[in-house]
Design an enzyme around this catalytic site. Structure first.
Site, mmCIF file in Angstrom:
data_model
loop_
_atom_site.group_PDB
_atom_site.id
_atom_site.type_symbol
_atom_site.label_atom_id
_atom_site.label_comp_id
_atom_site.label_asym_id
_atom_site.label_seq_id
_atom_site.Cartn_x
_atom_site.Cartn_y
_atom_site.Cartn_z
ATOM 1 N N CYS A 90 0.846 -1.193 0.000
ATOM 2 C CA CYS A 90 0.000 0.000 0.000
ATOM 3 C C CYS A 90 0.881 1.243 0.000
ATOM 4 C CB CYS A 90 -0.920 0.006 1.217
ATOM 5 S SG CYS A 90 -1.931 1.490 1.353
ATOM 6 N N CYS A 443 -27.982 37.300 31.083
ATOM 7 C CA CYS A 443 -28.875 38.309 31.649
ATOM 8 C C CYS A 443 -28.867 38.288 33.174
ATOM 9 C CB CYS A 443 -30.290 38.128 31.110
ATOM 10 S SG CYS A 443 -31.013 36.512 31.462
ATOM 11 N N HIS A 585 -36.018 35.541 31.423
ATOM 12 C CA HIS A 585 -35.155 36.719 31.336
ATOM 13 C C HIS A 585 -35.108 37.414 32.693
ATOM 14 C CE1 HIS A 585 -33.091 40.095 29.566
ATOM 15 N NE2 HIS A 585 -34.017 40.924 30.008
#
Length: 708
Positions: A90, A443, A585
């Site tokens: 190979c 937040c 939130h």
């Protein structure tokens, strides 16, 4: 006789193969002319084996029996020494493969074609490479692999290969193009270019032979890639020569590499408006995306739908163009909410950076077993009382730019969560205002810094302190968290029990959230933040999760009081901060400075020599039920009287004339940080400059009235 009794053993790896196998299943070695049977075939009395058995080859049945190949397929007469000498190496991993192998057994690389000079085969017509004989099963498997590739279509946005039945890309949710047949054709052409060595040998043989029809040589791998690139560029609307197409494709690739997750969500939202998919818009909005964002030329080029997308278009333009009335109402609400905002931190970036450096310098880690980080300064942000000196029109403009009107409305009108007591909001001047905050995953951290220093956690200083405190004091917080979750599940009738491994997995997830910027945080993180601030945190929040359509999704658990219970009481401040929670939130709830403290009722006779502002924060809800105290231990849990006693120990509490239990939040302009005071003054000067123009116009109107 059972089939197991006539298996043949490979002479290389000793693996026992089934009689129908002509090659070893393990090492793919060729089956020899005879097989060695390790079991006596006469034990099962098989007449098929006994028919070919030669009695003269054994003595009493004690020696191994030699049995011919019983495979139904024709045997290939080959010699091991001859095949071993003809093994090919190979070119990728140098593994020696059998001559019949068309791919490397080790790395599956394609076998290179021999040149006539390497292994010439003499014949009467000349020298040319001989076509390798390939096992029909191997050839069928290779063809089958190539055929499966045609069952995919490639996304024109992120180049991911999707199954043929997929209507949208699995990675970026981009819709499948209408000309899917062109994509499949391109993939078929690419697959046909990957041919095995036998096809190459046959093609060369056909070229050298005059009897067979001539065919064009197969395309190389590079040619197939270029052909695929051209096909994708054609799908993107590119027209031009080969060189121009290559340049255009490189530009498209550069545009894709520069795009971030928010950019992909914006493009998906644009496609969602066209196709009526509201989920794509909600995904973009929940990620903190700007609803008023406009399409650029590069984004329009990627979307490749000139009839739908134009440069400068927003989601609102697309909703109007395709008459999406339901989406238009939601988008217009979001645009009005994100209209020009101006908070104190935006006015003077230099002061804001100095405040961030001051916060980082005031963070220290406690020595000892409980090595938690803490802030050394007590700062509380309040709106200046000078706002009331501004004209009403200027005040309205100021509040529109600094407050979140939607959050204020949801907490006040839709459900009475804040300012529900006229005694607190009016007579005691303790009205709470919801400051506008970013809609990203930070937040909670932003609202905590807004309620204290008036800025955002832009550099993730507070998030890093949160992450380090959770890891360095993991045992302390884990015990409180586990006891609280167990009590919560039992008190609300959930009755579930987890193994220690499951508890550890859930805790590891909480730790991972603290280390990821933009990741949403939970109640445990608020509890840790109370220890970093060294002061209580009161959260006023809605009871239920709701979608953008107003549908109830689940029960929230954020509302309540978070005390720094793992610190000594003498090490903490009793002045709390207030946060609001609505629809996933968080917002900072702040009060306005007040000057007079004359008639404040019970517990409000205070010394005003130091210009101290007192804000009364209710510790009960609108139904006069005591707010929950989170993360109590088994010894601290009890009835409301015990929890009220605990609140009085950690906060400065009093009862108003109306019988409302409140906590006193103390703040002083003189004792406040000078950088915060300077930032607020610069922000307020912006609105003071509007006042002369308004006063002048009012004076002109008065003069006109006098003339009349």
């Amino acid at each position: 006789m059972s089939e197991r009794g006539i298996k043949w053993a490979c002479e290389y790896c000793t693996y026992e193969n089934w009689p129908s196998a002509i090659k070893c299943t393990m090492c793919r070695a060729q089956r020899p002319s005879g097989t060695i049977i390790t079991e006596d075939p006469f034990k099962s009395g098989s007449s098929d084996v006994g028919r070919d058995w030669d009695p003269s080859s054994t003595e009493g049945g004690s020696s191994p029996l030699i049995c011919p190949d019983s495979s139904a397929r024709p045997r290939v007469k080959s010699s091991y020494s001859m095949e071993n000498a003809n093994k090919w190496s190979c070119h990728m991993c140098t593994y020696l493969n059998w001559p019949r192998a068309i791919r490397c057994t080790q790395c599956l690389s394609q076998r290179r074609t021999r040149s006539p000079t390497e292994s010439p085969q003499s014949s009467g017509s000349g020298s040319r490479p001989v076509a390798f004989s390939v096992d029909p099963c191997e050839e069928y498997n290779d063809r089958n692999k190539l055929n499966t590739r045609t069952q995919h279509w490639t996304c024109s946005i992120c180049t991911y290969e999707n199954w043929a039945k997929a209507k949208k890309c699995v990675v970026c949710d981009h819709p499948r193009p209408n000309n899917i047949e062109a994509i499949e054709l391109a993939e078929t052409e690419e697959a046909s270019s990957i041919i095995n060595e036998q096809d190459r040998a046959r093609w060369r043989g056909s070229c050298s032979s005059g009897n067979s029809q001539r065919r064009s040589p197969p395309a190389t791998k590079r040619d197939s890639e270029v052909k695929m690139d051209f096909q994708r560029i054609e799908l993107a609307g590119a027209v031009g020569s080969k060189e121009e197409l290559e340049v255009d494709f490189k530009k498209l690739k550069q545009i894709k590499n520069r795009m971030k997750k928010t950019d992909w969500l914006f493009l998906n939202a644009c496609v969602g408006v066209v196709e009526g998919d509201l989920a794509a818009i909600e995904a973009y909005k929940s990620s903190g995306g700007d609803i008023a964002r406009q399409l650029t030329a590069d984004e329009v080029r990627l979307l490749n739908r000139p009839s739908a997308f134009d440069v400068g278009y927003t989601l609102v333009h697309l909703a109007i163009r395709f008459q999406r009335q339901d989406m238009l109402a939601i988008l217009l609400t979001e645009v009005s909410q994100q209209a020009a905002k101006c908070i104190p931190a935006m006015v003077c970036p230099e002061l804001t950076e100095q405040i961030r450096r001051e916060i980082a310098a005031s963070l220290h880690q406690r020595k000892g077993d409980f090595a938690c980080y803490f802030l050394t300064d007590l700062v509380t942000f309040t709106l200046p009382a000078d706002i009331e000196d501004l004209p009403p029109t200027v005040q309205e403009k100021l509040f529109d730019e600094v407050l979140d009107r939607d959050v204020q409305k949801e907490l006040e009108e839709e459900s009475p969560i804040i300012n529900w007591s006229l005694e607190l909001a009016t007579r005691l001047d303790s009205r709470l205002y919801a400051l506008w905050n970013r809609t990203a995953g930070d937040c909670l951290l932003d609202s905590v810094l807004q309620a204290t220093w008036g800025i955002y956690d832009k550099d993730s200083v507070l998030r890093k302190a949160l992450h380090d405190s959770l890891h360095d004091c993991s045992h302390w917080f884990y015990t409180r968290w586990k006891d609280w979750e167990s009590w919560y599940s039992q008190s609300f009738g959930l009755h579930f029990s987890l193994r220690e491994e499951q508890w550890q997995e859930d805790w590891a997830f909480i730790l991972s959230l603290a280390s990821q910027p933009g990741a949403s945080l939970e109640q445990t993180h608020i509890f840790v933040l109370a220890h970093i601030l060294r002061r209580p945190i009161i959260v006023y929040g809605v009871k239920y999760y709701k979608s953008f359509r107003g549908e109830t999704l689940g029960y929230t658990r954020f509302q309540g009081v978070y005390l720094p219970l793992l610190w000594e009481q003498s090490f903490c401040w009793k002045s709390p901060i207030a946060l609001g929670y609505t629809r996933g939130h968080f917002s900072a709830l702040v009060a306005m400075e007040n000057d007079g403290y004359g008639n404040r009722g019970a517990g409000a006779n205070l010394n005003t020599d130091d210009d101290i502002t007192i804000t009364f924060l209710p510790l009960v809800d609108s139904e006069r039920k005591l707010l929950h105290v989170h993360f109590l231990s088994a010894q601290e849990l009890g009835n409301e009287e015990q929890q009220e006693k605990l609140l009085r120990e950690w906060l400065d509490c009093c009862v108003t004339e109306g019988g409302v239990l409140v906590a006193m939040q103390k703040s002083s302009r003189r004792r406040n940080h000078p950088l915060v005071t300077q930032m607020v003054e610069k922000w307020l000067d912006r609105y003071r400059q509007i006042r002369p123009c308004t006063s002048l116009s009012d004076g002109e109107e008065d003069e006109e009235d006098e003339d009349e």
